[in-house]
Scaffold this active site. Structure first.
Site, short mmCIF file in Angstrom:
data_model
loop_
_atom_site.label_atom_id
_atom_site.label_comp_id
_atom_site.label_asym_id
_atom_site.label_seq_id
_atom_site.Cartn_x
_atom_site.Cartn_y
_atom_site.Cartn_z
N GLU A 256 -1.00 -2.42 -9.84
CA GLU A 256 -1.02 -3.52 -8.87
C GLU A 256 0.16 -4.48 -9.03
O GLU A 256 0.68 -5.00 -8.05
CB GLU A 256 -2.34 -4.27 -8.96
CG GLU A 256 -3.56 -3.43 -8.62
CD GLU A 256 -3.53 -2.88 -7.20
OE1 GLU A 256 -2.70 -3.31 -6.39
OE2 GLU A 256 -4.37 -2.01 -6.88
N GLU B 18 0.82 -1.22 0.00
CA GLU B 18 0.00 0.00 0.00
C GLU B 18 0.85 1.26 0.00
O GLU B 18 0.52 2.25 -0.66
CB GLU B 18 -0.96 -0.01 1.20
CG GLU B 18 -1.86 -1.23 1.29
CD GLU B 18 -2.58 -1.55 -0.01
OE1 GLU B 18 -2.96 -0.61 -0.74
OE2 GLU B 18 -2.75 -2.74 -0.30
N HIS C 267 2.11 2.22 -3.37
CA HIS C 267 1.10 2.90 -4.17
C HIS C 267 1.07 4.41 -3.94
O HIS C 267 0.53 5.15 -4.77
CB HIS C 267 -0.29 2.37 -3.82
CG HIS C 267 -0.69 1.15 -4.59
ND1 HIS C 267 -0.62 1.08 -5.95
CD2 HIS C 267 -1.22 -0.03 -4.16
CE1 HIS C 267 -1.08 -0.11 -6.35
NE2 HIS C 267 -1.44 -0.80 -5.28
#
Length: 960
Positions: A405, A383, A386
């Protein structure tokens, strides 16, 4: 860094106006709810299609702009001012609502007399019979509204105008609305949990991919980036969180409700799917790292028990690692991470407010296992990766989801390695991501990593992309790219890519361009450009098997399919030919060669008598390898005499390649089985885990046939050595292996020993479980071993063991412990208990909606439970589809329940299921096609291999 803002008078006064305007709608909704509740126990979803102004949909074949699923390019949002109010009190029974007001400022790019803005399941207030108000800014005159309606299939609020909006002019669109705070885990939804016996309700969000439109009307596409100003009005005793820092909360009274108003600073410019807000009674722990405020939020009980401490200590170092890796500072002032009791995904990378399942963020030392700890570290790293790759720079459309992803999946292992350097994380990516996804990508019903934009339009098509291909294959090909251009060059290209496109949107070609620039400025030599190499890996599905003849040096490639007889209907722009970076070891030296065509000859691959080669070093490339018979025999001999001469990842690879080549009828199945003969000498985790997974396929195919007995006897012999090894190094199970992967392999040792009947194993685990039953306040079972111990004890036990485990599951305050118990409850051999458990799975009071998929799939993994689970989902599909659409992974459910299918009867049942529920499959559509293909392949494989497999196991047992 974003600056603060002052709320305009219009927005500041909107909350009272919203509450008054929404009152009638709430009353109407509650009446509808009461009527529906009397007919069914199913909680209704607020549907705007019931409003009088909804237009009937034109038959298929989009003709009008509002019948297209993509927004036109005539308008661009700039800012949103959104105010939401909620009391967290039910209107009636368990029916909760929120009300809101949104003002979106947008710029006209092309003249148009039409405004299309996404809105789904919101009941919009009408102003003079229209669903919105339009205002011009900076002297622009807004045309009058002619007509508005809600177009349900495409999820639009349609605003037709009497005149045209003018290019370069700015306008504001005002909407007011009421929505249901449902438990569907999408958009703005509720989560319920209990603390000290008291029921608690929180409100949270999950916008990705297309659910921001369920919280407020918005231009809900990733390229439509904007700045968001959020205001939340919420009950006293709760805290409100969002992407950015908040101003000091103030007390307000609205319609007799004493509330807190929390306003937030402007966000960075970002996509709507990254917006997040939470209202809860959670508490937190915090620290500062390089001027960034890091906070871990969770239930008070979890924080008090220290379950957030591990995440807090690792977040800062991982953030710092990615700042250096990307060479760009973290662009926000805070990083909130929150563990939610109900969350459909593993986690979501909302910028500045990352939401997690509790199991992905919370770690309780002594209760959570080393696997739980690894999961927390890798998910946090995923995460946080990202925050730059996905949030700062965002792909233009969902067809390139793999770029976000796949990249985050790959570098999550680098981030986790940074904070846990003795875990071997850079190798574990092979087992965790690559090996598994190769099985999916070897199907004729697979799909390319990147599709054309016009092939991914509807929300269900977008949802289908959140699969193993996108995440794991995406990670695998980026890892391969990083190896063949070197990590340093790879990172250099990333740096310029992110720096160039920050706060903007990209397509995958932009990344190739910047990586090529980095290669051009280095000494790396490639046979062709990065774009030419990588397009073959992302624009066509599948991967090759590389055939190497070590007698001649002849090398070929061919599209690898588990069932080579299945026709491949999807066309490839490259005719299923790849540019393959082939690496190999010969005489202890590593070499690399580029295979740029269907076949070639490389003299370096010829071997002298007694020499062997192993190709695809450390499985860096996304391909399988087959050898001539002589090299296979030499590898098998080397494994039997001195396996450590072959790198550990390649020992695992030899097993995995051989078993999959056998399934594809490229090599004989007995050759694959012979790769397991050396396992009595093997103590490393990766070869054992690979063997266990591949042999599990044999169990799926043969545990209902006469092959089962001889297979069990063979594996009992192999696993008994591993059981004895770990019994010895743990001083009769009283200590824990120091090495991370040894701890995993200890679990394999006990699991396989108990499953195959190794003497002493069942007594060991049953005794541990009985001790726990006798004193439920003290669990004597090591956290690493609990899943397998619980499962074995419940399998051997009866209703008392099952009821005890169920009680402990319901009482557990540690999510990872609850997950272990949830899995183990599926291990019982009592059909009536499994049927009871299936019934629980679709009762959200028993099993959380987020866990329904896992529960049913766990039950289906049990040979006794599989037919029960299949009958169950067929009987309940209408209910599942209607009530679990946002909470359940339909693809995972279908693949999990059907993985044992291997008969004509089961194949026909699948076909019938497809026919019965045509148009009601949603994101299960692709998985169902893959299940049909897999079942057909299994039928052929069993017919071809059953007799020789039975003979081989029988023969091996006679030699023991």
């Amino acid at each position: 860094m974003a600056k603060g803002f002052f709320i305009s008078k219009a927005v500041a006064g909107s909350c009272v106006f919203v509450a008054i305007a929404a009152t009638a709608t709430i009353i109407a909704l509650s009446v509808v709810y009461s009527q529906e509740k009397s007919k069914s126990d199913v909680l209704p979803t607020v549907d705007p299609s019931v409003t009088p102004t909804t237009q009937p949909t034109t038959p298929p074949g989009p003709k009008e702009p509002w019948q297209h699923y993509r927004l036109p390019d005539s308008l661009v949002p700039l800012t949103y001012n959104v105010t939401l109010m909620l009391t967290l009190k039910p209107v009636v029974d368990e029916f909760y609502t929120f009300s809101g007001k949104s003002i979106v400022t947008f710029q006209c790019v092309k003249a148009t007399d039409l405004i299309l803005i996404h809105s789904n399941k919101l009941n919009l207030t009408t102003f003079d019979n229209f669903h919105a108000k339009l205002m011009g800014l900076n002297g622009a005159e807004a045309p009058k509204i002619k007509k508005t309606w809600l177009e349900v299939p495409t999820q639009y609020l349609v605003v037709q105008l009497e005149g045209s909006l003018k290019p370069d002019h700015m306008y504001e669109l005002l909407t007011e609305f009421v929505g249901e705070l449902a438990d569907d885990l999408g958009g703005f939804y509720k989560s319920v949990y209990f603390e000290n016996g008291i029921k608690k309700v929180l409100a949270t969000t999950q916008m990705q991919p297309t659910d921001a439109r369920k919280a407020f009307p918005c231009f809900d596409e990733p390229a439509m980036k904007a700045v968001f100003y959020m205001t939340l009005m919420h009950p006293h005793g709760t805290v409100a969180l969002s992407n950015s820092m908040n101003y000091d909360p103030v007390n307000v009274t609205v319609e007799g409700n004493d509330l807190i108003k929390t306003s937030f600073m402007a966000t960075e410019i970002m996509s709507s799917y990254l917006l997040a807000f939470v209202v809860c009674e959670f508490t937190h722990i915090e620290t500062m790292e390089n001027s960034v405020l890091i906070r871990i939020w969770a239930r008070k009980e979890a924080i008090d028990e220290g379950q957030g401490h591990y995440a807090l200590t690792k977040t800062g170092p991982i953030l710092s690692f990615f700042e250096k890796y990307y060479n760009i500072s973290y662009p926000l002032t805070k990083s909130d991470q929150i563990a939610l009791p109900d969350f459909g995904a593993g986690a979501m990378e909302n910028w500045g407010l990352i939401t997690y399942r509790e199991t992905a963020l919370l770690y309780n030392k002594g209760v959570s296992s080393n696997g739980d700890k690894e999961w927390v570290a890798t998910v946090i790293a995923h995460e946080l990766a990202h925050m730059w790759f996905g949030n700062l720079v965002t792909t233009r459309w969902w067809n390139d989801l793999w770029l976000n992803e796949g990249f985050a999946t790959y570098v999550s292992y680098l981030g986790a390695h940074e904070v846990e350097q003795d875990w071997n994380m850079k190798d574990l990516i092979v087992l965790n991501e690559i090996v598994g996804v190769m099985g999916v990508d070897a199907l004729a019903s697979s799909h390319p990593l990147s599709s054309r934009e016009d092939e991914v339009l509807r929300p269900e098509q977008i949802s289908e992309l959140f699969d193993a291909i996108t995440y794991s294959k995406g990670a695998a090909v980026l890892r391969m790219l990083s190896f063949f251009i070197s990590e340093d060059v790879f990172v250099k290209g990333l740096n310029t890519y992110l720096d160039t496109f920050q706060y903007r949107n990209t397509v995958y070609q932009d990344l190739w361009k910047h990586l090529q620039m980095a290669v051009d400025s280095s000494s790396i030599e490639l046979p062709v450009s990065i774009e030419e190499i990588m397009n073959r890996w992302i624009l066509q599905m599948g991967f090759p098997v590389v055939n190497i003849n070590t007698q001649t040096g002849h090398i070929t490639q061919k599209h690898f399919l588990l069932d080579p007889d299945t026709p491949v209907e999807r066309q490839s722009p490259f005719k299923y030919e790849w540019i393959v970076p082939v690496t190999w070891i010969k005489n202890g030296a590593e070499k690399q060669y580029w295979l740029t065509k269907k076949e070639d000859t490389n003299p370096d691959m010829k071997t002298a008598p007694g020499e062997w080669i192993v190709a695809n070093v450390d499985m860096r490339g996304f391909y399988r390898v087959n050898y001539d018979t002589e090299n296979w025999e030499r590898l098998l001999t080397k494994l039997s005499i001195k396996p450590e001469d072959i790198p550990v990842i390649n020992r695992a690879q030899i097993i995995d390649d051989a078993f999959n080549l056998a399934r594809a009828k490229i090599v004989n199945t007995t050759l694959a089985l012979r790769t397991t003969l050396f396992l009595h000498k093997e103590v490393e985790y990766m070869p054992w885990e690979t063997a266990r997974r591949n042999l599990n396929y044999f169990y799926l195919m043969f545990d209902r046939s006469d092959v089962y007995g001889p297979m069990q006897a063979y594996l009992k012999n192999k696993s008994s050595n591993l059981f004895e090894y770990f019994e010895g190094i743990t001083s009769n199970w009283t200590t824990i292996p120091k090495n991370h992967t040894d701890q995993y392999n200890q679990v394999n040792a006990i699991s396989m020993a108990c499953d195959t009947g190794v003497e002493g194993c069942q007594e060991l685990v049953t005794n541990w479980f009985k001790q726990w039953m006798q004193n439920s306040t003290h669990n004597p079972i090591n956290a690493n071993l609990r899943s397998t111990v619980y499962c074995s004890a419940i399998k051997a036990g009866g209703v008392d063991e099952w009821d005890f485990a169920w009680k402990m599951y319901k009482n557990s305050t540690v999510a990872s412990e609850a997950n272990k118990l949830m899995y183990s409850l599926s291990c019982t051999e009592k059909p009536w208990l499994l049927n009871r458990y299936l019934a629980y799975s679709l009762d959200s009071n028993m099993i959380r909606k987020q866990d329904a998929t896992y529960t049913i799939v766990y039950i289906a993994s049990n040979p006794i439970g599989q037919p029960l689970a299949w009958d169950f989902i067929r009987a309940k599909w209408d209910f599942i589809y209607t009530n679990y659409g946002g909470a359940m992974s339909f693809g995972r459910l279908i693949s999990g329940v059907t993985k044992r299918f291997s008969s004509e009867f089961e194949y026909k049942q699948l076909l019938q299921f497809k026919e019965d529920h045509a148009g009601q499959l949603g994101s299960a559509t692709a998985a169902l096609e893959q299940a049909l293909e897999t079942t057909k392949a299994n039928m052929k494989w069993v017919a071809l291999n059953k007799n020789q497999v039975h003979a081989w196991f029988t023969g091996q047992n006679s030699e023991m």
